[in-house]
Design an enzyme around this catalytic site. Sequence first.
Site, mmCIF file in Angstrom:
data_model
loop_
_atom_site.group_PDB
_atom_site.id
_atom_site.type_symbol
_atom_site.label_atom_id
_atom_site.label_comp_id
_atom_site.label_asym_id
_atom_site.label_seq_id
_atom_site.Cartn_x
_atom_site.Cartn_y
_atom_site.Cartn_z
ATOM 1 N N THR A 67 0.823 -1.213 0.000
ATOM 2 C CA THR A 67 0.000 0.000 0.000
ATOM 3 C C THR A 67 0.853 1.256 0.000
ATOM 4 O OG1 THR A 67 -1.721 -1.181 1.255
ATOM 5 C CG2 THR A 67 -1.848 1.221 1.196
ATOM 6 N N ASP A 68 0.527 2.168 -0.908
ATOM 7 C CA ASP A 68 1.187 3.474 -0.950
ATOM 8 C C ASP A 68 0.313 4.569 -0.336
ATOM 9 O OD1 ASP A 68 3.443 2.457 -2.342
ATOM 10 O OD2 ASP A 68 2.318 2.567 -4.223
ATOM 11 N N ILE A 69 -1.003 4.399 -0.472
ATOM 12 C CA ILE A 69 -1.946 5.423 -0.019
ATOM 13 C C ILE A 69 -3.032 4.788 0.831
ATOM 14 C CG2 ILE A 69 -3.705 7.079 -0.759
ATOM 15 C CD1 ILE A 69 -2.051 7.595 -3.264
ATOM 16 N N ARG A 288 -2.840 -0.376 -5.121
ATOM 17 C CA ARG A 288 -1.888 0.054 -4.091
ATOM 18 C C ARG A 288 -2.488 1.146 -3.196
ATOM 19 N NH1 ARG A 288 2.769 -2.269 -3.996
ATOM 20 N NH2 ARG A 288 3.591 -0.656 -2.565
#
Length: 345
Positions: A67-69, A288
């Site tokens: 996960t980026d956000i 993501r």
Amino acid sequence: MQAIKALFVALMMRFISALSISKLGKQFLNGKAFTAGRMSSRLRSTLATENCVKLLQKQSEKLMASTDIFIFDCDGVIWKGDSLIAGVPAVLTKLRELGKMIFFVTNNSTKSRKGYLKKFTELGLQVNPEEIFSSSFAAAAYLEQNPLPAGKKVYIIGQEGIGDELDLLNIPHIGGPSDANKVIKLGPGVKVEHDHDVAAVIVGFDSAINYYKIQYAQLCINENPGCKFIATNLDAVTHLTDEQEWAGNGSMVGAIKGCTGQEPIVVGKPSPLMVDYIVAKYKVEPARICMVGDRLDTDVLFGTDNGLQTVLTLSGVTTEKKLLSEANKIKPDYYVDSIVDFFNY
């Protein structure tokens, strides 16, 4: 829907300083992006109903790596009523230290973005204005992209947030808090006079809703040609205090739907506007992004329908019994007692 998407991006781009539109963003504005993502999200939604895992250390590490956000609902996730949920500040700090981007989205239209920024600050949370998305803003954004004819106005069922956002765009409006104490005294020959220049009715949560407002709204929608019926959200219940759940905007929208026979234009979750904006702006794959919320039919559905990872927190309206019941067909990838469980191992 394409017009709504285009508006949401345009307004947020204006709201955030030094924002540039990427090639992907331009494709989005033209309605050409994310078709494949939409198709894959249907498959993802189907698969999500087959799996529902409680987040433990192994799963948490996997979630952080993929996960980026993180997109957080507010009521029932960050706070309940006016009380901050224990452990939340430390979790948000840790996520930022890990380089994760964070956004906060709420279907509660009672406040504007400025009003929500004040609430975050009062609760001791440092949040950037551009990280906040509210359904009151989304309603105003829709009307900027789909402007009313000259001389026309909006009738509001709702509280200060909707009017505040309309004022920022110079969209004229009536109703809202000013109609809170109006009473209809029924009798022979009694009628409610309404403004024939109302070209849109926005229905948001209104703790002072009354029969006058319902009657006024139905007259505008039924008798003013082309009058739009806009709902900030369809939430069944909401968090007004941390003592119990309260009837949400879905009950108010339902009243207007019942007397007009019209389906509303819904601008809050699970509408895909925000996800499309984030994907275009930050060039991130939907897979993501992780949606974290306490509602199955808005938060989790919002995530699965848009190809996001999903986490349900049991700190709000949904119980573990309801989540795991055979009757429930909307299931997240993971669930937690509260977001403290992201790192509580």
